[in-house]
Each structure stands twice: as structure tokens, then as C-alpha cells.
Design a protein around this motif. Structure first.
Motif, PDB file in Angstrom:
ATOM      1  N   ARG A  90      27.454   1.608 -20.925  1.00 44.57           N
ATOM      2  CA  ARG A  90      27.000   1.649 -22.316  1.00 44.57           C
ATOM      3  C   ARG A  90      26.492   3.014 -22.764  1.00 44.57           C
ATOM      4  NH1 ARG A  90      25.383  -3.300 -24.628  1.00 44.57           N
ATOM      5  NH2 ARG A  90      25.483  -2.021 -26.492  1.00 44.57           N
ATOM      6  N   LEU A  91      25.927   3.786 -21.846  1.00 53.50           N
ATOM      7  CA  LEU A  91      25.290   5.043 -22.228  1.00 53.50           C
ATOM      8  C   LEU A  91      26.298   6.187 -22.312  1.00 53.50           C
ATOM      9  CD1 LEU A  91      22.097   4.890 -19.984  1.00 53.50           C
ATOM     10  CD2 LEU A  91      22.215   4.541 -22.454  1.00 53.50           C
ATOM     11  N   VAL A  92      26.126   7.028 -23.306  1.00 52.10           N
ATOM     12  CA  VAL A  92      26.943   8.240 -23.411  1.00 52.10           C
ATOM     13  C   VAL A  92      26.139   9.487 -23.068  1.00 52.10           C
ATOM     14  CG1 VAL A  92      28.546   7.259 -25.078  1.00 52.10           C
ATOM     15  CG2 VAL A  92      26.528   8.452 -25.893  1.00 52.10           C
ATOM     16  N   ALA A  93      24.827   9.415 -23.214  1.00 49.40           N
ATOM     17  CA  ALA A  93      23.960  10.582 -22.987  1.00 49.40           C
ATOM     18  C   ALA A  93      24.146  11.224 -21.608  1.00 49.40           C
ATOM     19  CB  ALA A  93      22.499  10.211 -23.208  1.00 49.40           C
ATOM     20  N   PRO A  94      24.284  10.439 -20.518  1.00 48.92           N
ATOM     21  CA  PRO A  94      24.409  11.085 -19.201  1.00 48.92           C
ATOM     22  C   PRO A  94      25.630  11.993 -19.067  1.00 48.92           C
ATOM     23  CG  PRO A  94      23.806   8.798 -18.939  1.00 48.92           C
ATOM     24  CD  PRO A  94      24.147   8.998 -20.392  1.00 48.92           C
ATOM     25  N   PHE A  95      26.553  11.894 -19.995  1.00 48.34           N
ATOM     26  CA  PHE A  95      27.777  12.685 -19.915  1.00 48.34           C
ATOM     27  C   PHE A  95      27.801  13.812 -20.954  1.00 48.34           C
ATOM     28  CE2 PHE A  95      28.469   8.275 -18.672  1.00 48.34           C
ATOM     29  CZ  PHE A  95      28.760   8.468 -17.335  1.00 48.34           C
ATOM     30  N   GLN A  96      26.664  14.037 -21.593  1.00 45.97           N
ATOM     31  CA  GLN A  96      26.579  15.083 -22.608  1.00 45.97           C
ATOM     32  C   GLN A  96      25.901  16.322 -22.048  1.00 45.97           C
ATOM     33  OE1 GLN A  96      24.608  12.922 -25.777  1.00 45.97           O
ATOM     34  NE2 GLN A  96      26.569  12.348 -26.676  1.00 45.97           N
ATOM     35  N   GLN A  97      26.203  17.468 -22.656  1.00 41.68           N
ATOM     36  CA  GLN A  97      25.673  18.760 -22.209  1.00 41.68           C
ATOM     37  C   GLN A  97      24.153  18.785 -22.158  1.00 41.68           C
ATOM     38  OE1 GLN A  97      28.744  20.835 -21.095  1.00 41.68           O
ATOM     39  NE2 GLN A  97      27.078  22.156 -21.581  1.00 41.68           N
ATOM     40  N   ASP A  98      23.495  18.154 -23.138  1.00 39.66           N
ATOM     41  CA  ASP A  98      22.044  18.231 -23.243  1.00 39.66           C
ATOM     42  C   ASP A  98      21.343  17.021 -22.629  1.00 39.66           C
ATOM     43  OD1 ASP A  98      22.875  16.411 -25.170  1.00 39.66           O
ATOM     44  OD2 ASP A  98      21.400  17.064 -26.654  1.00 39.66           O
ATOM     45  N   TYR A  99      21.971  16.431 -21.628  1.00 45.64           N
ATOM     46  CA  TYR A  99      21.408  15.230 -20.996  1.00 45.64           C
ATOM     47  C   TYR A  99      19.995  15.453 -20.480  1.00 45.64           C
ATOM     48  CZ  TYR A  99      20.599  11.486 -17.637  1.00 45.64           C
ATOM     49  OH  TYR A  99      20.049  10.445 -16.939  1.00 45.64           O
ATOM     50  N   ALA A 100      19.750  16.559 -19.820  1.00 44.27           N
ATOM     51  CA  ALA A 100      18.420  16.823 -19.266  1.00 44.27           C
ATOM     52  C   ALA A 100      17.374  16.860 -20.380  1.00 44.27           C
ATOM     53  CB  ALA A 100      18.413  18.127 -18.479  1.00 44.27           C
ATOM     54  N   ASP A 101      17.723  17.452 -21.505  1.00 44.26           N
ATOM     55  CA  ASP A 101      16.798  17.506 -22.636  1.00 44.26           C
ATOM     56  C   ASP A 101      16.568  16.111 -23.217  1.00 44.26           C
ATOM     57  OD1 ASP A 101      16.565  20.276 -22.404  1.00 44.26           O
ATOM     58  OD2 ASP A 101      18.200  20.632 -23.829  1.00 44.26           O
ATOM     59  N   GLN A 102      17.636  15.331 -23.332  1.00 43.93           N
ATOM     60  CA  GLN A 102      17.512  13.967 -23.855  1.00 43.93           C
ATOM     61  C   GLN A 102      16.643  13.111 -22.934  1.00 43.93           C
ATOM     62  OE1 GLN A 102      21.003  11.912 -25.436  1.00 43.93           O
ATOM     63  NE2 GLN A 102      22.138  13.847 -25.279  1.00 43.93           N
ATOM     64  N   LEU A 103      16.841  13.253 -21.641  1.00 40.03           N
ATOM     65  CA  LEU A 103      16.062  12.492 -20.669  1.00 40.03           C
ATOM     66  C   LEU A 103      14.584  12.892 -20.728  1.00 40.03           C
ATOM     67  CD1 LEU A 103      15.862  10.501 -18.307  1.00 40.03           C
ATOM     68  CD2 LEU A 103      16.503  12.406 -16.784  1.00 40.03           C
ATOM     69  N   SER A 104      14.326  14.177 -20.785  1.00 42.31           N
ATOM     70  CA  SER A 104      12.949  14.660 -20.860  1.00 42.31           C
ATOM     71  C   SER A 104      12.251  14.130 -22.114  1.00 42.31           C
ATOM     72  CB  SER A 104      12.937  16.189 -20.850  1.00 42.31           C
ATOM     73  OG  SER A 104      11.627  16.669 -20.951  1.00 42.31           O
ATOM     74  N   ALA A 105      12.938  14.157 -23.232  1.00 39.05           N
ATOM     75  CA  ALA A 105      12.362  13.663 -24.486  1.00 39.05           C
ATOM     76  C   ALA A 105      12.107  12.160 -24.403  1.00 39.05           C
ATOM     77  CB  ALA A 105      13.288  13.993 -25.652  1.00 39.05           C
ATOM     78  N   ARG A 137      11.551  10.388 -21.685  1.00 35.50           N
ATOM     79  CA  ARG A 137      10.408  10.189 -20.782  1.00 35.50           C
ATOM     80  C   ARG A 137       9.087  10.453 -21.516  1.00 35.50           C
ATOM     81  NH1 ARG A 137      12.971  13.163 -15.472  1.00 35.50           N
ATOM     82  NH2 ARG A 137      13.819  11.285 -14.500  1.00 35.50           N
ATOM     83  N   SER A 138       9.043  11.512 -22.287  1.00 37.64           N
ATOM     84  CA  SER A 138       7.820  11.854 -23.021  1.00 37.64           C
ATOM     85  C   SER A 138       7.463  10.775 -24.037  1.00 37.64           C
ATOM     86  CB  SER A 138       7.990  13.196 -23.739  1.00 37.64           C
ATOM     87  OG  SER A 138       8.091  14.243 -22.810  1.00 37.64           O
ATOM     88  N   ARG A 139       8.454  10.280 -24.758  1.00 34.77           N
ATOM     89  CA  ARG A 139       8.184   9.240 -25.752  1.00 34.77           C
ATOM     90  C   ARG A 139       7.668   7.967 -25.094  1.00 34.77           C
ATOM     91  NH1 ARG A 139      12.792  11.694 -28.249  1.00 34.77           N
ATOM     92  NH2 ARG A 139      14.206  10.273 -27.136  1.00 34.77           N
ATOM     93  N   ILE A 140       8.289   7.574 -23.999  1.00 36.91           N
ATOM     94  CA  ILE A 140       7.858   6.357 -23.309  1.00 36.91           C
ATOM     95  C   ILE A 140       6.453   6.543 -22.729  1.00 36.91           C
ATOM     96  CG2 ILE A 140       8.271   4.860 -21.320  1.00 36.91           C
ATOM     97  CD1 ILE A 140      11.267   5.197 -21.852  1.00 36.91           C
ATOM     98  N   GLU A 141       6.207   7.686 -22.126  1.00 39.74           N
ATOM     99  CA  GLU A 141       4.885   7.951 -21.576  1.00 39.74           C
ATOM    100  C   GLU A 141       3.831   7.927 -22.682  1.00 39.74           C
ATOM    101  OE1 GLU A 141       2.743  11.078 -18.530  1.00 39.74           O
ATOM    102  OE2 GLU A 141       4.414  11.787 -19.741  1.00 39.74           O
ATOM    103  N   GLY A 142       4.166   8.462 -23.842  1.00 39.45           N
ATOM    104  CA  GLY A 142       3.238   8.459 -24.956  1.00 39.45           C
ATOM    105  C   GLY A 142       2.911   7.063 -25.441  1.00 39.45           C
ATOM    106  N   GLU A 143       3.862   6.146 -25.315  1.00 40.82           N
ATOM    107  CA  GLU A 143       3.654   4.773 -25.747  1.00 40.82           C
ATOM    108  C   GLU A 143       2.827   3.980 -24.740  1.00 40.82           C
ATOM    109  OE1 GLU A 143       7.603   3.294 -26.219  1.00 40.82           O
ATOM    110  OE2 GLU A 143       8.017   4.558 -27.953  1.00 40.82           O
ATOM    111  N   GLY A 144       3.024   4.244 -23.468  1.00 34.07           N
ATOM    112  CA  GLY A 144       2.389   3.415 -22.446  1.00 34.07           C
ATOM    113  C   GLY A 144       1.349   4.118 -21.604  1.00 34.07           C
ATOM    114  N   GLY A 145       1.198   5.400 -21.777  1.00 34.23           N
ATOM    115  CA  GLY A 145       0.227   6.147 -20.993  1.00 34.23           C
ATOM    116  C   GLY A 145       0.824   6.681 -19.707  1.00 34.23           C
ATOM    117  N   SER A 146       0.242   7.739 -19.213  1.00 34.31           N
ATOM    118  CA  SER A 146       0.714   8.326 -17.956  1.00 34.31           C
ATOM    119  C   SER A 146      -0.027   7.712 -16.790  1.00 34.31           C
ATOM    120  CB  SER A 146       0.522   9.845 -17.981  1.00 34.31           C
ATOM    121  OG  SER A 146      -0.855  10.145 -18.032  1.00 34.31           O
ATOM    122  N   TRP A 147       0.414   8.022 -15.628  1.00 25.75           N
ATOM    123  CA  TRP A 147      -0.256   7.501 -14.419  1.00 25.75           C
ATOM    124  C   TRP A 147      -0.669   8.660 -13.604  1.00 25.75           C
ATOM    125  CZ3 TRP A 147       2.813   7.188  -9.616  1.00 25.75           C
ATOM    126  CH2 TRP A 147       4.040   7.782  -9.727  1.00 25.75           C
TER     127      TRP A 147
END
Length: 77
Positions: free
Chosen positions: A50-65, A67-77
Motif C-alpha cells: 500500500r505504501l509508496v513513500a518507501p520507494f521515493q527519494q525523500d523517504y528518510a525525510d518523510q519517515l523522520s517527519a 516519527r516526529s508527528r507521532i511522538e508529538g501526539e503521544g509523547g517521547s520515552w
């Protein structure tokens, strides 16, 4: 069964499962039975279809963003 994830959750989960067993940084995902491994592989395969992001040039940036959004919603550990 239908499982609903946000795009961010799907991307982060995909990366976690892709990294399962290949990480050299000491992280571990404990799997106690082959059936658990097989179930995780099935989830990963479904995400991969289903995902297309892992095959895109900016995948690392998309993943980092994501992760940050999810961490912001649920807090870091």
C-alpha cells in the motif's frame, strides 16, 4: 479484519518491521514464536503493498517527519 492506521503510523510501523532483525544498534523486538514472526511479516507485506513513500527519494525525510508527528501526539520515552 480491518485495521486502520494513519499514514504516519503506517510509515513508522513499516520501517520498524523492515528493520526487524537487521538493526545493528542493539534494539530488539522480542518474538517468542514463529507464528508471531509470520504475523509480523504478513503485516509488513500488507503495508509494503500500500505504501509508496518507501520507494521515493525523500523517504528518510518523510519517515523522520512522521516519527516526529507521532511522538508529538503521544509523547517521547
Amino acid at each position: 479484519m480491518k485495521l486502520e492506521l494513519t499514514d504516519d503510523e503506517a510509515l513508522v510501523l513499516f520501517e520498524l518491521l523492515a528493520d526487524y532483525g537487521t538493526s545493528d544498534d542493539g534494539r530488539q523486538l522480542v518474538v517468542r514464536h514463529a507464528s508471531e514472526r509470520n504475523a509480523l511479516w504478513a503485516v509488513h507485506a500488507a503495508l509494503e503493498k500500500r505504501l509508496v513513500a518507501p520507494f521515493q527519494q525523500d523517504y528518510a525525510d518523510q519517515l523522520s517527519a512522521a516519527r516526529s508527528r507521532i511522538e508529538g501526539e503521544g509523547g517521547s520515552w
